[in-house]
Design an enzyme around this catalytic site. Structure first.
Site, PDB file in Angstrom:
ATOM      1  N   GLU A  83       0.839  -1.205   0.000  1.00  3.43           N
ATOM      2  CA  GLU A  83       0.000   0.000   0.000  1.00  3.43           C
ATOM      3  C   GLU A  83       0.870   1.249   0.000  1.00  3.43           C
ATOM      4  O   GLU A  83       0.627   2.196  -0.753  1.00  3.43           O
ATOM      5  CB  GLU A  83      -0.933   0.005   1.222  1.00  3.43           C
ATOM      6  N   HIS A 102     -11.024   0.274  -0.489  1.00  2.00           N
ATOM      7  CA  HIS A 102     -11.255  -0.920   0.317  1.00  2.00           C
ATOM      8  C   HIS A 102     -12.632  -1.560   0.115  1.00  2.00           C
ATOM      9  O   HIS A 102     -12.865  -2.672   0.604  1.00  2.00           O
ATOM     10  CB  HIS A 102     -11.110  -0.591   1.816  1.00  2.00           C
TER      11      HIS A 102
END
Length: 281
Positions: A139, A172
């Protein structure tokens, strides 16, 4: 000298669209008896999207300055501010224990002060610790490698944190539909916990901006803190109700961080020139 023109709209469109396609496909596969391997592969590919997209944007930018800056953000240990990292970890640890203390007033168990016996999710039998590390590193290679700078090139760090918080939360969304993920597990418990997950992304955006800028835009520093935050969230025996309290306190922590670092969050000296002048040829 030509200053590289960051393209945040293009970056986030490619990143979100590509990740969503892969992760929604993984969600479909995870519900099929024979789709286990396919779901795992699709999940891993989706996790790599921000990193791959950032790398390609930097690699084919035509800007030697941008490429050098990316390498230094990743490997330039001289950028790291140990006091900022330790302070960030101390703040987050204190936040967790304060949340537990308040939760006791609402009947939550004292056992939260202990360590969890395991992890709250399992993905395909892979070691959860490895998943947490992989998630943090990949990430950050994407978000801090290109994404955050691409917004901050045109906005203050305060505005950037808000914009990034929304986009990070949106990234997400498909995880709530993939069986075995943490997000799918909390959605099964209650939609309230899903809302709490998204609500917490905004103040976390400010927290990570503080770490990022406070460490001279170091990807390595953010990876350390990101992994530590994920690990603490998993290994301290928090209930989901306590995590809701934690989110409320996190907003106060973010507000305090902004108030104590007003120049960092509201200055616009970096706008139009995110890579410091001393790094330019």
């Amino acid at each position: 000298m030509t200053i590289y023109k960051y393209r945040p709209g293009r970056f986030y469109l490619i990143t979100l669209a590509s990740t969503w396609v892969l992760w929604f496909a993984a969600a479909f596969a995870s519900r099929r008896e024979s789709g286990f391997v396919a779901a795992m592969v699709l999940m891993m590919l989706g996790l790599f999207v921000p990193t791959v997209t950032a790398f390609l944007f930097v690699r084919f930018s035509g800007s030697p300055v941008l490429r050098r800056d990316y390498k230094e953000k990743l490997c330039g240990y001289f950028r790291i501010n140990p006091l900022n990292i330790l302070g960030g970890l101390a703040v987050f640890t204190a936040l967790i224990f304060a949340s537990i203390g308040i939760s006791l007033l609402f009947g939550e168990p004292v056992s939260q002060f202990g360590f969890a016996g395991g992890f709250s999710f399992s993905i395909g039998g892979m070691p959860t610790l490895f998943v947490l590390l992989l998630t943090a590193v990949f990430e950050e290679l994407g978000w801090r490698g290109y994404a955050e700078d691409s917004i901050a090139q045109y906005h203050s760090w305060f505005s950037e944190s808000i914009i990034f918080g929304f986009l990070w939360a949106a990234w997400h969304i498909p995880l709530f539909f993939i069986e075995g993920t943490y997000q799918a597990n909390i959605l099964e418990m209650s939609p309230l916990y899903m809302i709490n997950f998204f609500a917490g992304m905004m103040p976390l955006g400010f927290f990570f901006t503080w770490i990022y800028v406070g460490n001279n835009r170091s990807i390595f520093a953010c990876s350390i803190v990101h992994f530590a935050v994920n690990f603490l969230q998993e290994q301290i025996n928090l209930t989901q109700n306590t995590k809701c309290i934690e989110t409320v306190l996190l907003f106060f922590v973010a507000a305090a961080i902004v108030a104590l670092n007003r120049d960092m969050f509201f200055e616009k000296r970096h706008v139009g020139n995110i890579i410091p002048a001393d790094k330019q040829p």
